[in-house]
Design an enzyme around this catalytic site. Sequence first.
Site, PDB file in Angstrom:
ATOM      1  N   HIS A 231       0.839  -1.199   0.000  1.00 52.19           N
ATOM      2  CA  HIS A 231       0.000   0.000   0.000  1.00 52.19           C
ATOM      3  C   HIS A 231       0.876   1.252   0.000  1.00 52.19           C
ATOM      4  O   HIS A 231       2.111   1.175  -0.032  1.00 52.19           O
ATOM      5  CB  HIS A 231      -0.997  -0.034   1.163  1.00 52.19           C
ATOM      6  CG  HIS A 231      -0.383  -0.078   2.535  1.00 52.19           C
ATOM      7  ND1 HIS A 231       0.466   0.891   3.008  1.00 52.19           N
ATOM      8  CD2 HIS A 231      -0.504  -0.983   3.550  1.00 52.19           C
ATOM      9  CE1 HIS A 231       0.830   0.606   4.246  1.00 52.19           C
ATOM     10  NE2 HIS A 231       0.266  -0.548   4.595  1.00 52.19           N
TER      11      HIS A 231
ATOM     12  N   HIS B  74       3.986   1.483   2.346  1.00 46.56           N
ATOM     13  CA  HIS B  74       5.155   0.733   1.874  1.00 46.56           C
ATOM     14  C   HIS B  74       5.766   1.448   0.659  1.00 46.56           C
ATOM     15  O   HIS B  74       6.982   1.510   0.505  1.00 46.56           O
ATOM     16  CB  HIS B  74       4.776  -0.680   1.433  1.00 46.56           C
ATOM     17  CG  HIS B  74       4.004  -1.472   2.451  1.00 46.56           C
ATOM     18  ND1 HIS B  74       2.766  -2.018   2.187  1.00 46.56           N
ATOM     19  CD2 HIS B  74       4.298  -1.818   3.729  1.00 46.56           C
ATOM     20  CE1 HIS B  74       2.331  -2.666   3.261  1.00 46.56           C
ATOM     21  NE2 HIS B  74       3.234  -2.561   4.215  1.00 46.56           N
TER      22      HIS B  74
ATOM     23  N   CYS C  66       1.449 -10.024  21.629  1.00 45.78           N
ATOM     24  CA  CYS C  66       0.517  -9.613  20.577  1.00 45.78           C
ATOM     25  C   CYS C  66       0.850 -10.391  19.321  1.00 45.78           C
ATOM     26  O   CYS C  66       1.973 -10.311  18.816  1.00 45.78           O
ATOM     27  CB  CYS C  66       0.610  -8.113  20.294  1.00 45.78           C
ATOM     28  SG  CYS C  66      -0.333  -7.648  18.810  1.00 45.78           S
TER      29      CYS C  66
ATOM     30  N   CYS D 221       1.737  -8.044  16.289  1.00 48.29           N
ATOM     31  CA  CYS D 221       3.080  -7.459  16.262  1.00 48.29           C
ATOM     32  C   CYS D 221       4.164  -8.526  16.366  1.00 48.29           C
ATOM     33  O   CYS D 221       5.339  -8.229  16.164  1.00 48.29           O
ATOM     34  CB  CYS D 221       3.290  -6.506  17.421  1.00 48.29           C
ATOM     35  SG  CYS D 221       2.122  -5.166  17.481  1.00 48.29           S
TER      36      CYS D 221
ATOM     37  N   CYS E 217      -2.870  -4.216  23.105  1.00 53.07           N
ATOM     38  CA  CYS E 217      -1.698  -3.856  22.299  1.00 53.07           C
ATOM     39  C   CYS E 217      -1.813  -2.387  21.908  1.00 53.07           C
ATOM     40  O   CYS E 217      -2.844  -1.981  21.371  1.00 53.07           O
ATOM     41  CB  CYS E 217      -1.644  -4.730  21.050  1.00 53.07           C
ATOM     42  SG  CYS E 217      -0.569  -4.060  19.780  1.00 53.07           S
TER      43      CYS E 217
ATOM     44  N   HIS F 163      -2.318  -2.385  17.848  1.00 56.19           N
ATOM     45  CA  HIS F 163      -3.524  -2.989  17.265  1.00 56.19           C
ATOM     46  C   HIS F 163      -4.790  -2.755  18.080  1.00 56.19           C
ATOM     47  O   HIS F 163      -5.885  -3.012  17.600  1.00 56.19           O
ATOM     48  CB  HIS F 163      -3.322  -4.501  17.100  1.00 56.19           C
ATOM     49  CG  HIS F 163      -2.311  -4.844  16.046  1.00 56.19           C
ATOM     50  ND1 HIS F 163      -0.961  -4.917  16.313  1.00 56.19           N
ATOM     51  CD2 HIS F 163      -2.447  -5.114  14.735  1.00 56.19           C
ATOM     52  CE1 HIS F 163      -0.322  -5.228  15.209  1.00 56.19           C
ATOM     53  NE2 HIS F 163      -1.193  -5.348  14.237  1.00 56.19           N
TER      54      HIS F 163
ATOM     55  N   LYS G  79      -6.157   7.486  10.140  1.00 55.07           N
ATOM     56  CA  LYS G  79      -5.219   6.379  10.082  1.00 55.07           C
ATOM     57  C   LYS G  79      -5.618   5.457   8.922  1.00 55.07           C
ATOM     58  O   LYS G  79      -6.802   5.215   8.711  1.00 55.07           O
ATOM     59  CB  LYS G  79      -5.304   5.623  11.414  1.00 55.07           C
ATOM     60  CG  LYS G  79      -4.166   4.681  11.610  1.00 55.07           C
ATOM     61  CD  LYS G  79      -4.165   4.038  12.976  1.00 55.07           C
ATOM     62  CE  LYS G  79      -3.141   2.921  12.898  1.00 55.07           C
ATOM     63  NZ  LYS G  79      -3.077   2.020  13.945  1.00 55.07           N
TER      64      LYS G  79
ATOM     65  N   LYS H 244      -7.632  -1.152   7.200  1.00 53.38           N
ATOM     66  CA  LYS H 244      -8.541  -1.965   6.407  1.00 53.38           C
ATOM     67  C   LYS H 244      -9.973  -1.749   6.864  1.00 53.38           C
ATOM     68  O   LYS H 244     -10.884  -1.698   6.058  1.00 53.38           O
ATOM     69  CB  LYS H 244      -8.174  -3.444   6.556  1.00 53.38           C
ATOM     70  CG  LYS H 244      -7.034  -3.828   5.642  1.00 53.38           C
ATOM     71  CD  LYS H 244      -6.849  -5.320   5.633  1.00 53.38           C
ATOM     72  CE  LYS H 244      -5.473  -5.666   5.081  1.00 53.38           C
ATOM     73  NZ  LYS H 244      -4.892  -6.848   5.654  1.00 53.38           N
TER      74      LYS H 244
HETATM   75  N1  MSP Z   1       8.436  -6.929   8.543  1.00 54.24           N
HETATM   76  C1  MSP Z   1       8.585  -5.797   9.372  1.00 54.24           C
HETATM   77  C2  MSP Z   1       9.874  -5.071   9.089  1.00 54.24           C
HETATM   78  C3  MSP Z   1      11.103  -5.901   9.232  1.00 54.24           C
HETATM   79  S1  MSP Z   1      12.518  -5.012   8.785  1.00 54.24           S
HETATM   80  C4  MSP Z   1      13.775  -5.936   9.278  1.00 54.24           C
HETATM   81  C5  MSP Z   1       7.438  -4.820   9.128  1.00 54.24           C
HETATM   82  N2  MSP Z   1       6.787  -4.936   7.977  1.00 54.24           N
HETATM   83  S2  MSP Z   1       5.567  -4.000   7.498  1.00 54.24           S
HETATM   84  O1  MSP Z   1       5.051  -4.608   6.300  1.00 54.24           O
HETATM   85  O2  MSP Z   1       4.644  -3.781   8.559  1.00 54.24           O
HETATM   86  O3  MSP Z   1       6.214  -2.656   7.080  1.00 54.24           O
HETATM   87  C6  MSP Z   1       6.388  -1.583   7.963  1.00 54.24           C
HETATM   88  C7  MSP Z   1       6.930  -0.427   7.167  1.00 54.24           C
HETATM   89  O4  MSP Z   1       6.029  -0.095   6.086  1.00 54.24           O
HETATM   90  C8  MSP Z   1       7.073   0.880   7.910  1.00 54.24           C
HETATM   91  O5  MSP Z   1       8.234   0.961   8.687  1.00 54.24           O
HETATM   92  C9  MSP Z   1       7.098   1.842   6.748  1.00 54.24           C
HETATM   93  O6  MSP Z   1       8.314   1.735   6.073  1.00 54.24           O
HETATM   94  C10 MSP Z   1       6.000   1.296   5.879  1.00 54.24           C
HETATM   95  N3  MSP Z   1       4.690   1.795   6.272  1.00 54.24           N
HETATM   96  C11 MSP Z   1       3.589   1.055   6.579  1.00 54.24           C
HETATM   97  N4  MSP Z   1       2.544   1.896   6.827  1.00 54.24           N
HETATM   98  C12 MSP Z   1       2.936   3.173   6.711  1.00 54.24           C
HETATM   99  C13 MSP Z   1       2.308   4.430   6.820  1.00 54.24           C
HETATM  100  N5  MSP Z   1       1.028   4.568   7.106  1.00 54.24           N
HETATM  101  N6  MSP Z   1       3.066   5.528   6.628  1.00 54.24           N
HETATM  102  C14 MSP Z   1       4.400   5.458   6.323  1.00 54.24           C
HETATM  103  N7  MSP Z   1       5.016   4.288   6.202  1.00 54.24           N
HETATM  104  C15 MSP Z   1       4.316   3.129   6.406  1.00 54.24           C
HETATM  105  O7  MSP Z   1       7.219  -3.972   9.978  1.00 54.24           O
END
Ligand code: MSP
Length: 644
Positions: free
Chosen positions: A19, A22, A127, A130, A144, A147, A304, A307
């Site tokens: 999304h 990411h 959790c 997480c 949590c 969440h 925020k 989903k």
């Molecule tokens: N798998 C772990 C990370 C392991 S790294 C060794 C994880 N994955 S995640 O799919 O949840 O990705 C988190 C990351 O996605 C955040 O740190 C950021 O880079 C990005 N983001 C997810 N949602 C976001 C926002 N709403 N805003 C900005 N970045 C976001 O955590």
Amino acid sequence: MSRVFYLTTPIYYVNDAPHLGHAYTTIVADAMTRYRRLAGDEAFFLTGTDEHGDKIAQAAARAGISPQALADRNSAAFRAAWDALGLGYGDYIRTTEPRHERVVQAILQQLWDAGEIYLGKYGGHYCFGCERFYTEKEIVDGKCPDHLTPLTWIEEENYFFKMSRYQAWLIDTVQRQPDLIRPERYRNEVLGFLRDPLQDLSISRPRTRLEWGIPLPFDDKYVTYVWFDALINYVSALGGPGEPRFEKFWPVAQHVTAKDILKPHAIYWPCMLAALAKVHGKPPEAYLYRHLNVHGYWTIEGQKMSKSLGNVFAAVAPAEKYGTDAYRYFVLREMVFGLDADFSEAGLVGRLNADLANDLGNLVSRATTLIVNLAGGNVPALPAEAKFHPFGLIPDLRPEYERALAEVKRAMTEFGFHRALGAMWEFIGAVNRFVDQTQPWLIAKQIGRRQDLDAVLYSLAESLRVLGILLSPYIPAAAARIREGLSQSGEPTLADAEWGRLTSGTRVQKVSGLFPRVEDHERRPAGTAKPDTTAGLISIDDFGKIQLRVAEVVAAEAVPKSKKLLKLTVSLGSEQRTIVAGIAQHYAPADLVGKKVVVVANLEAAKLMGIPSQGMVLAGSTEDDGALAVLTLDRDLPPGARVR
Ligand code: MSP
């Protein structure tokens, strides 16, 4: 000498679809890597997917497929999204790949052999979302904090990494290296965490509870805890310690993540790296990364992204609708790196129309058209005696450009994308003003001004050439079109972005429609009426025209023969003004003296009952004016302070 540059994004969980959040992090990594390449570095970024753990196993069970099948499908979806957005990762790591599992197991074995890992008992609030235990302090109403779901109490024998022994070292290191964790707010947050005693880190899960992980090499009744597995991706992608790629790139490693995963990256990971260095007979900081760059969170239209709210933007959706460059530009410009920002389609379209279509697109089309029409499409030679002067007929754009270039370089060393783009747009504004001011179409008609015309057209062509280089990390497709229009072939380089390198005789073609404007009706799905909330909306620029200031009421009196009006004398710090306000039915003059109120300071003067009023006092009231309250301050500010 070429330097090396290595940047990583988090590896994303495969239980989710890619999304906007990411995408932002991955766009940041791509733009930074492109910039470093432009600057001459051998640069690459790593991204990938995090595929082990309860979360993935549970999602696969729900989907009725094996965890590996789920991981394969969703890892491919992330990869496809980055490919569709043209994000040029140099490597893509998956934690289920043998090259990763091998390094994780080797590191675990070494830490076990060196006594950095022990078997202990652990009970805690867990959790599943997480994949971690929460301490009593972190729990919010038994739930949590992330969440907001109930936690589960789990007690089990587990392996622990002796993280606590690195606490003093870590505090010292973070204090000695102020730019290790940046921006500063996150460094402070980390130092805050470290004020409490650091616990040892549970690094395993019994296989009776979780199968989907990398087995511990010294006890295969356990698998590795997800963070221990995941963080190691950053080095396993380089082959691990001792491998040539590791030796080359790891010393300059930088990470980029959002604030959600600050703790694992700023605490667990440095301690793991320190232990590993120790095992290899090196000082604890030998393997420490160079920078952890932390950004904020995107909200969607103020909410925020979630989903359940149904407001999750697929990673590629904005690009499909408005183009990849516009999407990249918007997110890089809008988010102050480190702070949260809000994504809205209206915001994106606003910037697309104003900054990209209007400021940049029009400039490129105007300037190339002028060169084609007035100089036959050949860049004229810069006349030797061209007289540039800041107040003369032909202003010199060079200092403006050099200011922008210096700011871009400064900003980019600390992930200040918004500042870098801001500086470039200042320059674009200066070039637009240059065209308005010099009016080359008129110079062309004047006898004896050939050299002036040449100087103007050369300046314009040179402005576009340097922009074609400097904009390339951020809006690569548009920058390439600008360079093409000026017959600039080959890879752009920052060294070439020096003012005055454009050679005369270079062919220029008209470049139009770089960023077509998006009209309001195109934004709405067909057939929907304009929603009421957007009616009469003003832009932030419109709002910026209203100057609001704090004013202190120094005197107040009734206006003779008026039931409604009071005459106020207010201080704006550097000046005093008279303001006539229609609040007499709600305030006695004496009640107002000494109050700090908010006034519109740039309102045209008006006469009320013969008294000139220089501004307006802000007040809220009910529809029928039955109740009214003057706006005052929640906290003290000096008179004259801006309100915005
Ligand atoms: N798998 C772990 C990370 C392991 S790294 C060794 C994880 N994955 S995640 O799919 O949840 O990705 C988190 C990351 O996605 C955040 O740190 C950021 O880079 C990005 N983001 C997810 N949602 C976001 C926002 N709403 N805003 C900005 N970045 C976001 O955590």
